[in-house]
Scaffold this motif. Structure first.
Motif, mmCIF file in Angstrom:
data_model
loop_
_atom_site.group_PDB
_atom_site.id
_atom_site.type_symbol
_atom_site.label_atom_id
_atom_site.label_comp_id
_atom_site.label_asym_id
_atom_site.label_seq_id
_atom_site.Cartn_x
_atom_site.Cartn_y
_atom_site.Cartn_z
ATOM 1 N N ALA A 99 -64.918 -59.554 -5.993
ATOM 2 C CA ALA A 99 -64.736 -60.853 -6.778
ATOM 3 C C ALA A 99 -64.105 -61.776 -6.192
ATOM 4 C CB ALA A 99 -63.996 -60.482 -7.955
ATOM 5 N N THR A 103 -65.322 -65.819 -3.790
ATOM 6 C CA THR A 103 -65.064 -67.176 -4.417
ATOM 7 C C THR A 103 -64.968 -68.045 -2.905
ATOM 8 O OG1 THR A 103 -62.810 -66.892 -3.480
ATOM 9 C CG2 THR A 103 -63.180 -66.385 -5.835
ATOM 10 N N GLN A 142 -64.639 -62.980 -13.221
ATOM 11 C CA GLN A 142 -65.255 -62.688 -11.931
ATOM 12 C C GLN A 142 -65.212 -61.428 -11.624
ATOM 13 O OE1 GLN A 142 -61.930 -65.701 -10.343
ATOM 14 N NE2 GLN A 142 -63.827 -66.467 -9.099
ATOM 15 N N ILE A 193 -57.898 -64.420 -9.061
ATOM 16 C CA ILE A 193 -59.626 -64.241 -9.434
ATOM 17 C C ILE A 193 -59.320 -63.894 -11.136
ATOM 18 C CG2 ILE A 193 -60.694 -63.295 -7.611
ATOM 19 C CD1 ILE A 193 -60.080 -60.539 -8.476
#
Length: 112
Positions: free
Chosen positions: A75, A79, A50, A46
């Motif tokens: 975070a 995704t 993020q 990440i």
């Protein structure tokens, strides 16, 4: 005695500090690697942006304050790289520095 227990310390190449200091160590114990190496293949990478977005989301929706390392799992879960339908994130670390939190509230990446 402790050398046998802890093993030898290895530097992480190209280490860069960030406000996610709880997960940003620059050294890894060689003796730990055999226990965690199988986890690396399924890891999600990440960005700091993020993590900032995750901290803001946690605050906006749940009125909770998490530090960078504590919000990293959220975070990652946000995704498209996380397999599976059921994801559990552990939030931790409400002891974020106020100036860093203020920067995050203003959508900036705080300096380490």
């Amino acid at each position: 005695m402790f050398d046998n227990i802890l093993g030898e310390i290895t530097e992480v190449p190209n280490h860069q500090t960030s406000f996610c200091d709880g997960i940003g160590g620059k050294k890894v114990f060689k003796t730990i690697w055999p226990y965690v190496s199988h986890l690396v293949d399924g890891s999600v990478t990440i960005t700091l942006e993020q993590v900032v977005d995750a901290i803001r989301l946690i605050m906006d929706r749940n009125s909770l304050v998490a530090e960078g390392a504590g919000a990293a799992s959220v975070a990652a879960a946000l995704t498209d790289d996380v397999p599976g339908e059921n994801i559990v994130c552990i939030l931790s670390g409400g002891n974020i520095d106020f100036s860093k939190f203020a920067a995050i509230c203003n959508r900036s990446i705080p300096k380490p």
